[in-house]
Design an enzyme around this catalytic site. Structure first.
Site, PDB file in Angstrom:
ATOM      1  N   ILE A  10       0.861  -1.189   0.000  1.00  7.25           N
ATOM      2  CA  ILE A  10       0.000   0.000   0.000  1.00  7.25           C
ATOM      3  C   ILE A  10       0.895   1.236   0.000  1.00  7.25           C
ATOM      4  O   ILE A  10       1.779   1.366   0.866  1.00  7.25           O
ATOM      5  CB  ILE A  10      -0.905  -0.002   1.257  1.00  7.25           C
ATOM      6  CG1 ILE A  10      -1.793  -1.251   1.259  1.00  7.25           C
ATOM      7  CG2 ILE A  10      -1.755   1.271   1.324  1.00  7.25           C
ATOM      8  CD1 ILE A  10      -2.359  -1.620   2.617  1.00  7.25           C
ATOM      9  N   ASP A  54       8.674   7.110  -1.986  1.00  7.81           N
ATOM     10  CA  ASP A  54       8.082   8.299  -2.607  1.00  7.81           C
ATOM     11  C   ASP A  54       7.769   7.891  -4.036  1.00  7.81           C
ATOM     12  O   ASP A  54       8.683   7.490  -4.781  1.00  7.81           O
ATOM     13  CB  ASP A  54       9.091   9.452  -2.570  1.00  7.81           C
ATOM     14  CG  ASP A  54       8.521  10.745  -3.144  1.00  7.81           C
ATOM     15  OD1 ASP A  54       7.762  10.675  -4.136  1.00  7.81           O
ATOM     16  OD2 ASP A  54       8.834  11.817  -2.620  1.00  7.81           O
ATOM     17  N   ASN A  77      -2.368   4.135  -3.495  1.00  7.54           N
ATOM     18  CA  ASN A  77      -3.214   4.991  -2.654  1.00  7.54           C
ATOM     19  C   ASN A  77      -2.645   6.395  -2.481  1.00  7.54           C
ATOM     20  O   ASN A  77      -3.405   7.360  -2.354  1.00  7.54           O
ATOM     21  CB  ASN A  77      -3.380   4.321  -1.276  1.00  7.54           C
ATOM     22  CG  ASN A  77      -3.938   5.269  -0.247  1.00  7.54           C
ATOM     23  OD1 ASN A  77      -5.129   5.577  -0.245  1.00  7.54           O
ATOM     24  ND2 ASN A  77      -3.071   5.785   0.624  1.00  7.54           N
ATOM     25  N   TYR A 139      -6.464  18.602  -9.374  1.00  4.90           N
ATOM     26  CA  TYR A 139      -6.657  17.267  -8.775  1.00  4.90           C
ATOM     27  C   TYR A 139      -7.622  16.450  -9.640  1.00  4.90           C
ATOM     28  O   TYR A 139      -7.378  15.282  -9.936  1.00  4.90           O
ATOM     29  CB  TYR A 139      -7.219  17.443  -7.368  1.00  4.90           C
ATOM     30  CG  TYR A 139      -7.609  16.151  -6.659  1.00  4.90           C
ATOM     31  CD1 TYR A 139      -6.654  15.361  -6.043  1.00  4.90           C
ATOM     32  CD2 TYR A 139      -8.948  15.759  -6.595  1.00  4.90           C
ATOM     33  CE1 TYR A 139      -7.024  14.187  -5.380  1.00  4.90           C
ATOM     34  CE2 TYR A 139      -9.321  14.595  -5.937  1.00  4.90           C
ATOM     35  CZ  TYR A 139      -8.348  13.812  -5.331  1.00  4.90           C
ATOM     36  OH  TYR A 139      -8.720  12.648  -4.679  1.00  4.90           O
ATOM     37  N   LYS A 143      -7.053  12.815 -11.446  1.00  6.28           N
ATOM     38  CA  LYS A 143      -7.813  11.600 -11.127  1.00  6.28           C
ATOM     39  C   LYS A 143      -8.526  11.058 -12.369  1.00  6.28           C
ATOM     40  O   LYS A 143      -8.663   9.847 -12.536  1.00  6.28           O
ATOM     41  CB  LYS A 143      -8.803  11.862  -9.986  1.00  6.28           C
ATOM     42  CG  LYS A 143      -8.122  12.042  -8.626  1.00  6.28           C
ATOM     43  CD  LYS A 143      -7.398  10.777  -8.164  1.00  6.28           C
ATOM     44  CE  LYS A 143      -6.753  10.928  -6.808  1.00  6.28           C
ATOM     45  NZ  LYS A 143      -6.048   9.719  -6.349  1.00  6.28           N
ATOM     46  N   THR A 174     -10.137  12.625   6.266  1.00  2.36           N
ATOM     47  CA  THR A 174      -8.670  12.543   6.412  1.00  2.36           C
ATOM     48  C   THR A 174      -8.098  13.960   6.315  1.00  2.36           C
ATOM     49  O   THR A 174      -8.816  14.929   6.065  1.00  2.36           O
ATOM     50  CB  THR A 174      -8.042  11.698   5.283  1.00  2.36           C
ATOM     51  OG1 THR A 174      -8.183  12.415   4.056  1.00  2.36           O
ATOM     52  CG2 THR A 174      -8.674  10.334   5.165  1.00  2.36           C
TER      53      THR A 174
HETATM   54  N1  LIG Z   1     -10.003  11.908   1.637  1.00  4.53           N
HETATM   55  C1  LIG Z   1     -10.873  11.975   0.643  1.00  4.53           C
HETATM   56  O1  LIG Z   1     -11.945  12.559   0.764  1.00  4.53           O
HETATM   57  C2  LIG Z   1     -10.571  11.313  -0.671  1.00  4.53           C
HETATM   58  C3  LIG Z   1     -11.577  11.319  -1.637  1.00  4.53           C
HETATM   59  C4  LIG Z   1     -11.334  10.742  -2.872  1.00  4.53           C
HETATM   60  C5  LIG Z   1     -10.128  10.128  -3.122  1.00  4.53           C
HETATM   61  N2  LIG Z   1      -9.155  10.116  -2.161  1.00  4.53           N
HETATM   62  C6  LIG Z   1      -7.880   9.494  -2.508  1.00  4.53           C
HETATM   63  O2  LIG Z   1      -7.491   8.537  -1.532  1.00  4.53           O
HETATM   64  C7  LIG Z   1      -6.060   8.472  -1.458  1.00  4.53           C
HETATM   65  C8  LIG Z   1      -5.628   8.656   0.003  1.00  4.53           C
HETATM   66  O3  LIG Z   1      -6.062   9.941   0.418  1.00  4.53           O
HETATM   67  P1  LIG Z   1      -6.189  10.360   1.949  1.00  4.53           P
HETATM   68  O4  LIG Z   1      -7.485  11.025   2.097  1.00  4.53           O
HETATM   69  O5  LIG Z   1      -5.806   9.246   2.831  1.00  4.53           O
HETATM   70  O6  LIG Z   1      -5.063  11.515   1.968  1.00  4.53           O
HETATM   71  P2  LIG Z   1      -4.069  12.008   3.094  1.00  4.53           P
HETATM   72  O7  LIG Z   1      -4.589  11.715   4.445  1.00  4.53           O
HETATM   73  O8  LIG Z   1      -3.734  13.406   2.716  1.00  4.53           O
HETATM   74  O9  LIG Z   1      -2.786  11.067   2.854  1.00  4.53           O
HETATM   75  C9  LIG Z   1      -2.098  11.148   1.652  1.00  4.53           C
HETATM   76  C10 LIG Z   1      -1.043  10.072   1.672  1.00  4.53           C
HETATM   77  O10 LIG Z   1      -0.328  10.118   0.418  1.00  4.53           O
HETATM   78  C11 LIG Z   1       1.050  10.221   0.732  1.00  4.53           C
HETATM   79  N3  LIG Z   1       1.800  10.887  -0.325  1.00  4.53           N
HETATM   80  C12 LIG Z   1       1.651  12.144  -0.819  1.00  4.53           C
HETATM   81  N4  LIG Z   1       2.579  12.383  -1.772  1.00  4.53           N
HETATM   82  C13 LIG Z   1       3.322  11.247  -1.879  1.00  4.53           C
HETATM   83  C14 LIG Z   1       4.416  10.853  -2.684  1.00  4.53           C
HETATM   84  N5  LIG Z   1       4.989  11.675  -3.582  1.00  4.53           N
HETATM   85  N6  LIG Z   1       4.909   9.598  -2.546  1.00  4.53           N
HETATM   86  C15 LIG Z   1       4.380   8.738  -1.640  1.00  4.53           C
HETATM   87  N7  LIG Z   1       3.364   9.063  -0.829  1.00  4.53           N
HETATM   88  C16 LIG Z   1       2.837  10.302  -0.959  1.00  4.53           C
HETATM   89  C17 LIG Z   1       1.110  10.973   2.045  1.00  4.53           C
HETATM   90  O11 LIG Z   1       2.377  10.799   2.632  1.00  4.53           O
HETATM   91  P3  LIG Z   1       3.038  11.957   3.577  1.00  4.53           P
HETATM   92  O12 LIG Z   1       2.464  11.760   4.950  1.00  4.53           O
HETATM   93  O13 LIG Z   1       4.502  11.682   3.500  1.00  4.53           O
HETATM   94  O14 LIG Z   1       2.648  13.284   2.977  1.00  4.53           O
HETATM   95  C18 LIG Z   1      -0.018  10.282   2.784  1.00  4.53           C
HETATM   96  O15 LIG Z   1       0.401   9.044   3.287  1.00  4.53           O
HETATM   97  C19 LIG Z   1      -5.539   9.578  -2.377  1.00  4.53           C
HETATM   98  O16 LIG Z   1      -5.176   8.999  -3.623  1.00  4.53           O
HETATM   99  C20 LIG Z   1      -6.738  10.478  -2.559  1.00  4.53           C
HETATM  100  O17 LIG Z   1      -6.710  11.195  -3.763  1.00  4.53           O
HETATM  101  C21 LIG Z   1      -9.349  10.685  -0.947  1.00  4.53           C
END
Ligand SMILES: NC(=O)c1ccc[n+]([C@@H]2O[C@H](COP(=O)([O-])OP(=O)(O)OC[C@H]3O[C@@H](n4cnc5c(N)ncnc54)[C@H](OP(=O)(O)O)[C@@H]3O)[C@@H](O)[C@H]2O)c1
Length: 249
Positions: A10, A54, A77, A139, A143, A174
């Site tokens: 993951i 990364d 993810n 964004y 996507k 989140t």
């Molecule tokens: N939350 C929502 O409402 C939502 C809705 C639709 C889709 N999503 C999708 O679900 C996924 C997870 O989102 P989340 O809500 O859990 O976001 P989040 O809490 O902001 O976490 C983002 C994660 O991605 C990591 N990340 C960012 N840039 C990276 C890179 N260059 N290489 C490796 N890891 C990186 C971050 O690591 P660091 O801690 O090091 O920054 C963190 O672990 C994303 O793809 C997001 O687009 C989320």
């Protein structure tokens, strides 16, 4: 695919949905969970192996591949979401690097292992892949592009025994949407919905209360029908096309 005794990787596993996916995979009996993170991660469960990853770093992707012997499920993810108005090219490029090109490179790197296990690729997308959320247009572009990539990979890898799944997440509570006052599902329930969809073999997964009502309309709609029709254009020797995916720069 049932997760019991499986090996899962993951990305973005240190917080948010990624962290919840790690815990849910463990709960479902995964044999090993590789947790890809940019910063050091500690987890009490000895089945978790931290990986420095990364998704924009070619050298870190290469090193991660060398540390993983076997893989059944890759979950792309990791993601970023930055508010913009399309006036900032850097923001667009950053979204494309992390949300599209990164996952593609990670996927290509792990493809030999996934092909060997007849495994699954799960790409965490968003409802913004289906219709842009104009407050985060860069964004949304990324996507939508990641969804197109998911559909092409699905068609190209179908003959290889590797399944490719799109996850259309609605708002999840989140850091990504902190401060946005709308109903949000918990990351734990989203992780549950994602693995339930994977276990049911759904190629398009609608894992939460905001996305679930879209599922039926999507699966019977014209865009899905067109995807099925276009898949027929993939040459019969799909093996050849897919075999080259990971060997090119
Ligand atoms: N939350 C929502 O409402 C939502 C809705 C639709 C889709 N999503 C999708 O679900 C996924 C997870 O989102 P989340 O809500 O859990 O976001 P989040 O809490 O902001 O976490 C983002 C994660 O991605 C990591 N990340 C960012 N840039 C990276 C890179 N260059 N290489 C490796 N890891 C990186 C971050 O690591 P660091 O801690 O090091 O920054 C963190 O672990 C994303 O793809 C997001 O687009 C989320």
């Amino acid at each position: 695919m049932n997760l019991a005794n499986k090996t899962v990787l993951i990305t973005g596993a240190n917080r948010g949905i990624g962290r919840a996916l790690v815990d849910e995979a463990l709960r479902r009996g995964a044999k090993r969970v590789y947790a890809g993170t940019r910063t050091a991660l500690q987890h009490a469960d000895e089945r978790v192996t931290p990986l420095t990853l990364d998704v924009t770093s070619a050298s870190q992707i290469q090193r991660a591949v060398e540390e993983v012997e076997q893989l059944d499920v890759l979950i792309n993810n990791a993601g970023v979401a930055i508010y913009d108005d399309l006036s900032n090219s850097v923001a667009i490029e950053q979204h494309l690097a992390v949300n599209v090109v990164g996952p593609l490179k990670v996927t290509r790197a792990f493809l030999p292992l996934l092909r060997r296990s007849k495994g699954a690729i799960v790409n965490n997308l968003s409802l913004a892949a289906l219709a842009p959320l104009p407050v985060i247009p860069a964004y949304s572009i990324s996507k939508a592009a990641a969804f197109s990539m998911t559909q092409s990979l699905r068609a190209l890898l179908a003959g290889q025994g590797v399944t490719v799944h799109a996850v259309f997440l609605g708002p999840i509570d989140t850091d990504m949407n902190r401060g946005l006052e709308i109903p949000k599902a918990s990351p734990e329930s989203a992780a549950l919905g994602i693995f339930n969809g994977l276990e049911k073999g759904e190629e398009d997964i609608f894992p939460d209360p905001a996305s679930q009502p879209m599922a039926e309309g999507w699966r019977t709609g014209v865009a899905k029908e067109l995807e099925r029709q276009f898949t027929a254009f993939v040459p019969k020797e799909r093996g050849e096309a897919a075999a080259n995916l990971e060997s090119r720069p």
